[in-house]
Design an enzyme around this catalytic site. Sequence first.
Site, PDB file in Angstrom:
ATOM      1  N   GLU A 263      15.590  54.335  65.812  1.00  0.00           N
ATOM      2  CA  GLU A 263      15.947  52.946  65.524  1.00  0.00           C
ATOM      3  C   GLU A 263      17.287  53.004  64.826  1.00  0.00           C
ATOM      4  OE1 GLU A 263      16.558  49.920  63.326  1.00  0.00           O
ATOM      5  OE2 GLU A 263      14.654  50.373  62.333  1.00  0.00           O
ATOM      6  N   CYS A 302      19.398  46.483  59.276  1.00  0.00           N
ATOM      7  CA  CYS A 302      19.641  46.856  60.668  1.00  0.00           C
ATOM      8  C   CYS A 302      19.530  45.646  61.587  1.00  0.00           C
ATOM      9  CB  CYS A 302      18.671  47.946  61.100  1.00  0.00           C
ATOM     10  SG  CYS A 302      16.969  47.572  60.714  1.00  0.00           S
TER      11      CYS A 302
HETATM   12  P1  NDP Z   1      22.438  58.484  58.424  1.00  0.00           P
HETATM   13  O1  NDP Z   1      22.213  58.426  59.869  1.00  0.00           O
HETATM   14  O2  NDP Z   1      23.467  59.402  57.926  1.00  0.00           O
HETATM   15  O3  NDP Z   1      21.082  58.859  57.664  1.00  0.00           O
HETATM   16  C1  NDP Z   1      19.837  58.374  58.056  1.00  0.00           C
HETATM   17  C2  NDP Z   1      18.767  59.394  57.675  1.00  0.00           C
HETATM   18  O4  NDP Z   1      19.002  60.613  58.363  1.00  0.00           O
HETATM   19  C3  NDP Z   1      18.769  59.741  56.197  1.00  0.00           C
HETATM   20  O5  NDP Z   1      17.456  59.986  55.781  1.00  0.00           O
HETATM   21  C4  NDP Z   1      19.587  61.017  56.162  1.00  0.00           C
HETATM   22  O6  NDP Z   1      19.311  61.792  55.052  1.00  0.00           O
HETATM   23  C5  NDP Z   1      19.100  61.674  57.422  1.00  0.00           C
HETATM   24  N1  NDP Z   1      19.989  62.686  57.918  1.00  0.00           N
HETATM   25  C6  NDP Z   1      21.324  62.654  57.973  1.00  0.00           C
HETATM   26  N2  NDP Z   1      21.783  63.794  58.517  1.00  0.00           N
HETATM   27  C7  NDP Z   1      20.704  64.544  58.811  1.00  0.00           C
HETATM   28  C8  NDP Z   1      20.519  65.836  59.374  1.00  0.00           C
HETATM   29  N3  NDP Z   1      21.542  66.570  59.775  1.00  0.00           N
HETATM   30  N4  NDP Z   1      19.264  66.314  59.519  1.00  0.00           N
HETATM   31  C9  NDP Z   1      18.212  65.575  59.135  1.00  0.00           C
HETATM   32  N5  NDP Z   1      18.331  64.360  58.579  1.00  0.00           N
HETATM   33  C10 NDP Z   1      19.562  63.841  58.429  1.00  0.00           C
HETATM   34  O7  NDP Z   1      22.690  57.043  57.985  1.00  0.00           O
HETATM   35  P2  NDP Z   1      23.129  56.520  56.559  1.00  0.00           P
HETATM   36  O8  NDP Z   1      21.900  56.252  55.802  1.00  0.00           O
HETATM   37  O9  NDP Z   1      24.152  57.373  55.897  1.00  0.00           O
HETATM   38  O10 NDP Z   1      23.821  55.184  57.008  1.00  0.00           O
HETATM   39  C11 NDP Z   1      25.003  55.245  57.784  1.00  0.00           C
HETATM   40  C12 NDP Z   1      25.051  54.081  58.711  1.00  0.00           C
HETATM   41  O11 NDP Z   1      23.885  53.994  59.508  1.00  0.00           O
HETATM   42  C13 NDP Z   1      25.112  52.754  58.014  1.00  0.00           C
HETATM   43  O12 NDP Z   1      26.354  52.479  57.551  1.00  0.00           O
HETATM   44  C14 NDP Z   1      24.670  51.876  59.118  1.00  0.00           C
HETATM   45  O13 NDP Z   1      25.696  51.610  59.995  1.00  0.00           O
HETATM   46  C15 NDP Z   1      23.599  52.661  59.823  1.00  0.00           C
HETATM   47  N6  NDP Z   1      22.268  52.356  59.361  1.00  0.00           N
HETATM   48  C16 NDP Z   1      21.379  51.769  60.191  1.00  0.00           C
HETATM   49  C17 NDP Z   1      20.140  51.461  59.763  1.00  0.00           C
HETATM   50  C18 NDP Z   1      19.113  50.896  60.612  1.00  0.00           C
HETATM   51  O14 NDP Z   1      18.095  50.486  60.077  1.00  0.00           O
HETATM   52  N7  NDP Z   1      19.236  50.849  61.894  1.00  0.00           N
HETATM   53  C19 NDP Z   1      19.735  51.671  58.395  1.00  0.00           C
HETATM   54  C20 NDP Z   1      20.703  52.329  57.602  1.00  0.00           C
HETATM   55  C21 NDP Z   1      21.896  52.665  58.092  1.00  0.00           C
HETATM   56  P3  NDP Z   1      20.361  61.897  53.829  1.00  0.00           P
HETATM   57  O15 NDP Z   1      20.489  60.534  53.267  1.00  0.00           O
HETATM   58  O16 NDP Z   1      19.700  62.839  52.895  1.00  0.00           O
HETATM   59  O17 NDP Z   1      21.622  62.390  54.426  1.00  0.00           O
END
Ligand code: NDP
Length: 688
Positions: A263, A302
Amino acid sequence: MTLTSDAPRRLESYACGAWVAGTGKGQVLTDAATGDAVAVIDAGGLDTAAMLEHARSRGGRALRAMTYHQRAGLLKEFAKVLMDAKEEFYALSSATGATRTDGWIDIEGGIGTLFAYSSMGRRQLPNTRLLIDGEPEVLSKDGSFAGQHILSPLKGVAIHINAYNFPCWGMLEKLAPTWLAGMPAIVKPASQTAYLTELMVRRIIDSGLLPDGALQLVSGSIGSMLDHVTAQDVVTFTGSASTGRMLRSHPEIIANSVRFTMEADSLNASVLGPDAVPGTEEFDLFVREVVREMTVKSGQKCTAIRRVIVPEAVSEAVIKAIGEKLAKTTIGDPRAEGVRMGPLASLAQRDEVRARIRELRAEAELAFGTPEAVDPLAGDPDKGAFQAPVLLHCADPLNASIVHGVEAFGPVATVMPYRSTDEAIELAARGEGSLVASVFTNDGAFAREAVLGLAPWHGRVLIGNRTTAKSSTGHGSPLPQMIHGGPGRAGGGEEMGGLRGVHHFLQRTAVQGSPDMLTAVAGKWVRGSATCGGNTHPFRKSLAELEIGDTLVTGTRTVTLEDIEHFAEFTGDTFYAHMDEAAARANPFFEGRVAHGYYIVSIAAGLFVQPDPGPVLANYGVDALRFLTPVYPGDTLQVSLTCKEINPREGADYGEVRWDTTVTNQRSEVVAQYDVLTMVARSWPMAA
Ligand code: NDP
């Protein structure tokens, strides 16, 4: 940031039944409004392979030993525990930048999802360990070979990787269907707001209600966990499209065909109908909704509206109305009185949003707001991640691409004009797949055209008009009963959607064999399999005595014309096919006057009912009633009633029994077929 003697709490992971601190130095997590250190996060040294094994061998086994109703009951117990502790969560939630309203969506919205899944589990699923999917299929001419789909919980673990914007709801909306299905979970919250998730997990673990291994938590990086996934595991992901794509293409996920639900961010649109001109209720509702979506959670949702698609003639009026409302938004520390919008989750996130606004401005002009400045009352801009709302206007959206592709994950939206319904749909579709779109109109024809055009590109479409002004949950609220997810850019996944969400954690298997074997396997009587019974009327048997296949073959009753006329006059149903011989003959389906279908059902009950007080407590309906052969005066009817499914209720002294009911005529033709649904006592006489 240096840690003082007031060093912030070190978050712990919950692994293999114990709380463990990371072995690394850790990352300091700061308060979104004040910049103060809130916690330190680190998952260094976690044995992620052992966690997976612990979940599979302990948690999964324990959850699968429970029935669906027992697991549904568990969800309700957790929901109550968390509701009792909610003020603790609200207090910590402010550090994420959330106002009380934002916190309500995250905290009570999440707990509400547990309640909703508990209720769905108890009302829509049987109290069994195995689910049956659909009706049996007859696969041979003589009926001796048949098929039945069944659903069984996967034997692995569900790994939930969540986003930072909903530290509570994001976890609970995934846990509810996972646990109801009977799978254990490992939750990995986004680091930035993981302290709130950690607190909630502590309260769940402290309750002592959960079987060991059903829930584990990674506070920090999951390290090499995905290297150890197997074909029975599931991974769900919420976050950015780029991380999602990277994780989905992990070699072990590909090699083992691991189910991966994604998602990701999307550029959701809201479309104003041509009828909703200024002065109409729909216009006002639309403006209110856009402003709400821009400011709730400071636009870090989102599902937030990013693209505001409006008839060209009213675009100026829309911009003015939205601007006037946005101007009244008080931004500041969410703990302060009167603050309507808190900061973004972090300074880094604010910088990110500002960078995206700069990109968007290549194609859109500034219509309202000051992208780089902040309300001076909001707080220290070097410490708090405050960002004022920004409304952009793209005058030629059909020839633009950035406004359809770049998401500023904050209080930012772009107004775009359209000249025809097709154009509005085309603009929405330029988002390449979104979680949700909304249409504000009071014109059913426009709503139909718009929804049919939008549907292939969206997981959910909300129609707003005056009728739902007070009752609608709004554009941005995913609901447990409805699908949350979307095609293309939105990730291609589906979450929740009632029991559809539970199915992600179950394997569907087509079982083929003789009716007797299918009955034995599924625990539900399949037509054509053996019956049993003896001399006792099945309505004299309690749940403890009844068996699947218990059958009653009744005496007979011959239908007379007087019966039909009596039934017609008594009920008032004097439809010509029952009353007028010539008219009935002229009907292509009948050879003369026929008995009422409800007469057949009524006399069938008269044939099978055992009238004395007994274990059958009530008849609560029939399912799948079909009248298959006309019944004429002189026909002789007989009923066969077979116990098809027995479903004792958890914690009650009765349960549901479903009876396969077949009414035949003197030529053994099936006249009517249906399931009779009854409530039956566990034992008889019932305990006082
Ligand atoms: P990320 O995609 O970076 O992170 C989402 C999740 O993935 C977090 O739990 C993060 O952990 C984890 N993650 C990141 N890298 C890895 C990896 N290599 N291996 C395993 N897990 C990983 O999104 P962000 O939260 O930084 O948000 C960035 C952008 O995403 C926002 O600006 C927005 O555009 C979008 N977003 C969309 C959402 C939605 O609901 N559709 C919600 C939030 C954000 P960790 O935080 O520890 O890196």
